[in-house]
Design an enzyme around this catalytic site. Structure first.
Site, PDB file in Angstrom:
ATOM      1  N   SER A 124       4.305  -5.802  -2.952  1.00 15.03           N
ATOM      2  CA  SER A 124       4.489  -4.316  -3.282  1.00 15.03           C
ATOM      3  C   SER A 124       5.396  -3.640  -1.928  1.00 15.03           C
ATOM      4  O   SER A 124       6.316  -4.056  -1.674  1.00 15.03           O
ATOM      5  CB  SER A 124       3.168  -3.390  -3.507  1.00 15.03           C
ATOM      6  OG  SER A 124       3.495  -2.266  -4.035  1.00 15.03           O
ATOM      7  N   ALA A 125       4.774  -2.699  -1.245  1.00 12.89           N
ATOM      8  CA  ALA A 125       5.423  -2.378  -0.343  1.00 12.89           C
ATOM      9  C   ALA A 125       5.801  -3.180   0.877  1.00 12.89           C
ATOM     10  O   ALA A 125       6.673  -3.236   1.652  1.00 12.89           O
ATOM     11  CB  ALA A 125       4.770  -0.786   0.332  1.00 12.89           C
ATOM     12  N   ASP A 134       3.509  -4.925 -13.813  1.00 15.13           N
ATOM     13  CA  ASP A 134       3.581  -4.481 -12.919  1.00 15.13           C
ATOM     14  C   ASP A 134       3.515  -2.769 -12.733  1.00 15.13           C
ATOM     15  O   ASP A 134       3.036  -2.183 -11.968  1.00 15.13           O
ATOM     16  CB  ASP A 134       4.803  -4.644 -11.729  1.00 15.13           C
ATOM     17  CG  ASP A 134       4.377  -5.879 -10.651  1.00 15.13           C
ATOM     18  OD1 ASP A 134       3.238  -5.798 -10.171  1.00 15.13           O
ATOM     19  OD2 ASP A 134       5.405  -6.784 -10.413  1.00 15.13           O
ATOM     20  N   GLY A 182       0.760  -1.177   0.011  1.00 18.25           N
ATOM     21  CA  GLY A 182      -0.057   0.019  -0.180  1.00 18.25           C
ATOM     22  C   GLY A 182       0.853   1.264  -0.069  1.00 18.25           C
ATOM     23  O   GLY A 182       0.429   2.241   0.819  1.00 18.25           O
ATOM     24  N   ALA A 183       2.055   1.381  -0.668  1.00 18.45           N
ATOM     25  CA  ALA A 183       2.808   2.388  -0.974  1.00 18.45           C
ATOM     26  C   ALA A 183       3.362   2.905   0.718  1.00 18.45           C
ATOM     27  O   ALA A 183       3.891   4.111   0.361  1.00 18.45           O
ATOM     28  CB  ALA A 183       2.321   3.575  -1.552  1.00 18.45           C
ATOM     29  N   HIS A 196      -0.297  -4.593 -11.447  1.00 17.69           N
ATOM     30  CA  HIS A 196       0.171  -4.915 -10.168  1.00 17.69           C
ATOM     31  C   HIS A 196      -0.763  -5.319  -9.027  1.00 17.69           C
ATOM     32  O   HIS A 196      -1.764  -4.940  -9.089  1.00 17.69           O
ATOM     33  CB  HIS A 196       0.430  -3.345  -9.611  1.00 17.69           C
ATOM     34  CG  HIS A 196       1.564  -3.289  -8.511  1.00 17.69           C
ATOM     35  ND1 HIS A 196       2.547  -3.884  -8.275  1.00 17.69           N
ATOM     36  CD2 HIS A 196       1.354  -2.493  -7.368  1.00 17.69           C
ATOM     37  CE1 HIS A 196       3.050  -3.386  -7.204  1.00 17.69           C
ATOM     38  NE2 HIS A 196       2.218  -2.844  -6.626  1.00 17.69           N
TER      39      HIS A 196
END
Length: 546
Positions: A224-225, A350, A137-138, A464
């Site tokens: 991701s994150a 992605d 979630g960045a 992604h």
């Protein structure tokens, strides 16, 4: 599983002895074992069982605290415990964060909880492999129970636990300003979200045996994150002996969006937004610590504007080199990961979602121009100047021919961002792990199932985060919205991931190879591009060649 469960019935048929109806009902009613009340270091907990099939359930414990309510910009502290039996049947609040539309906040500062999914059959589980999941979630948003799909969280671990016969644990950690703001020194060192993750993994190591898991067979995995977080956990000196294996999906600590190199500059910008701008830095920090957490969280919202440059520029909050949990450049810390078996990969597109923000025309009927392609490369390679952007454009346009079709040009923009943000950093991480390994194994994968997101052009493949629905078994739990091929893929993914967690092998024998894993563009970024000088006066970080 069916062969094993059904064998006694088929054997009786072969012997000519068909069970009476009342015998079959007796089998159906046979006791399904469960853990019942479990004693943890903080107190007793009791979960809830969910039937998954004949003689199979998954016992779910939701909302178990692994640390106390954290102080603002402080490391997590041990939980004081509780009396009585904690009914662990509901998810707890996510950590304070902006909503997906970023118009308000949600969640709480009291958020350091985890959830445990334990498969049970005709005997109480014991010694099972354990898989701890870190959400993506960045570094701005997300939760252990994020994104409900027809009633169940995307990260609901029941299907993976049941089909893979592993214990699945999902974890909350602080995000946004409260999780990652830093002054770049001892006053506010940062990385509070990483410390939360470490506290959760440590709690699992100390307590999971009571739930039927092996404390000596822990695998951490994330996307991701969350994948970058797994990477940082691998590289931190604090993780020695804590877990055994790691899986990163679509992100590593080397990803250009996964490290904040100018934390004080960002902190001063946030201070201005909340009215804490001061010429004296200590006074500014004091003001920030007295500021409303909701206001501090709202200023981290990201506004995706075409004029703002590439999306990567807008993702500012994240881990920092703090001299402690992350003591040095991530590329120089792989000796700390020497003992961990490692599986890493990316989705084939992605970067498409980010490319669609930077160059909206790639998803529209109107043409994508050469200037738009060059503009993306200028934004991504800004630290190395115009010569680097021209060099990269030459590499990516070399396959176009004299009159390239629009689908080729549009796909090139997606490929550029996929390579730069995800694929190349992952390949470098794999090679560094293989180079530093002391007997641990290194595996690489590429996920390329065609996108299921409606409205995208035909050339779009795996977007992604599209891998997650398969890994968490959504084609099984919500079968009406999937086809048989999706269930096949979900079964393979669960088997690969859980086999790796169980034995350190993915069951295919396909280990990482620097010769087979590379593409022309990976070679370009790691050799040609990395050799170009930095032109913006920033410290150059030596990226190793593969």
């Amino acid at each position: 599983m069916c062969v094993i469960v059904c064998f006694p019935f088929f054997f009786s048929l072969a012997q000519g002895s068909i069970p009476e109806p009342h015998d079959f009902l007796r089998l159906m009613k046979q006791k399904i074992f469960s853990l019942g009340v479990v004693q943890t270091e903080g107190g007793k907990v009791e979960g809830k069982s969910y039937r998954m099939g004949l003689f199979r359930t998954v016992e779910v414990f939701k909302g178990i605290p692994f640390a106390d309510v954290p102080g603002k910009w402080e490391k997590p502290k041990p939980h004081p415990g509780w009396s009585g039996i904690l009914k662990a049947t509901k998810y707890r609040d996510r950590c304070l964060q902006v909503t997906l539309l970023q118009t308000k906040t949600q969640g709480s500062e009291d958020c350091l909880y985890l959830n445990i999914f334990v498969p049970q059959g005709r005997s109480v589980s014991s010694g099972l492999p354990v898989m701890v999941y870190l959400f993506g979630g960045a570094f701005l948003l997300g939760a252990s129970n994020d994104v409900a799909i027809l009633g169940d969280s995307l990260y609901d671990g029941k299907e993976m636990a049941d089909r893979g016969n592993v214990i699945v644990v999902t974890v909350n950690y602080r995000v946004g300003t409260l999780g990652f703001l830093s002054t770049g020194d001892d006053r506010m060192p940062g990385n509070y979200g990483l410390w939360d993750q470490h506290a959760a993994i440590s709690w699992v190591r100390r307590n999971i045996q009571a739930f039927g898991g092996s404390p000596y067979n822990l695998t951490i995995f994330g996307q991701s994150a969350g994948a970058a977080s797994v990477s940082y956990q691998m590289l931190s000196p604090y993780s020695k002996g804590l877990f055994r294996r790691a899986i990163t999906q679509c992100g590593v600590a080397l990803s250009p969006w996964a490290l904040q190199r100018k934390p004080m500059a960002l902190t001063k910008k946030i201070a201005r937004k909340v009215g804490c701008s001061r010429s004296n830095e200590d006074e500014m920090i004091t003001c920030l610590k007295m500021s409303d957490p909701v206001g501090l969280t709202m200023v981290t919202s990201v506004t995706f504007r075409p004029s703002a440059g590439v999306v990567m520029d807008l993702l500012e909050l994240g881990p920092v080199i703090d001299g402690d949990f992350v003591p040095d450049e991530p590329s120089r810390l792989f000796h700390n990961a020497a003992e961990f078996d490692y599986l890493a990969g990316v989705n084939s597109m992605d970067g498409h979602i980010f490319a669609g923000v930077d160059v909206p025309s790639i998803n529209m009927r109107n043409a994508t121009t050469v200037d738009e392609v060059k503009s993306v490369l200028t934004g991504l390679t800004r630290d190395k100047g115009a010569a680097a952007a021209a060099s990269a454009f030459s590499a990516y346009s070399s396959i176009w021919g004299s009159f390239p079709e629009q689908d080729v040009v549009k796909k090139t923009v997606s490929d550029i961002e996929t390579d730069f943000l995800f694929l190349v950093p992952t390949q470098i991480a794999l090679q560094l792990h293989a180079n530093n390994s002391s007997g641990a194994r290194t595996y690489s994968y590429l996920f390329n199932m065609k996108t299921r997101i409606p409205g995208f052009p035909r050339w779009v493949e795996a977007e992604h985060a599209e891998d997650l629905q398969y890994l968490f078994g959504k084609p099984f739990s919500t079968p009406l919205v999937y086809f048989p091929r999706h269930r096949d893929l979900a079964g393979y993914m669960i088997a690969y991931w859980t086999n790796f967690a169980r034995t350190g092998s993915n069951g295919t024998g396909l280990a990482y190879s620097k010769y087979t894993a590379l593409s022309f563009y990976v070679d370009y970024w790691t050799k040609t591009y990395s050799s170009l000088p930095v032109t913006r006066g920033e410290e150059a970080v030596n990226q190793p060649s593969l």
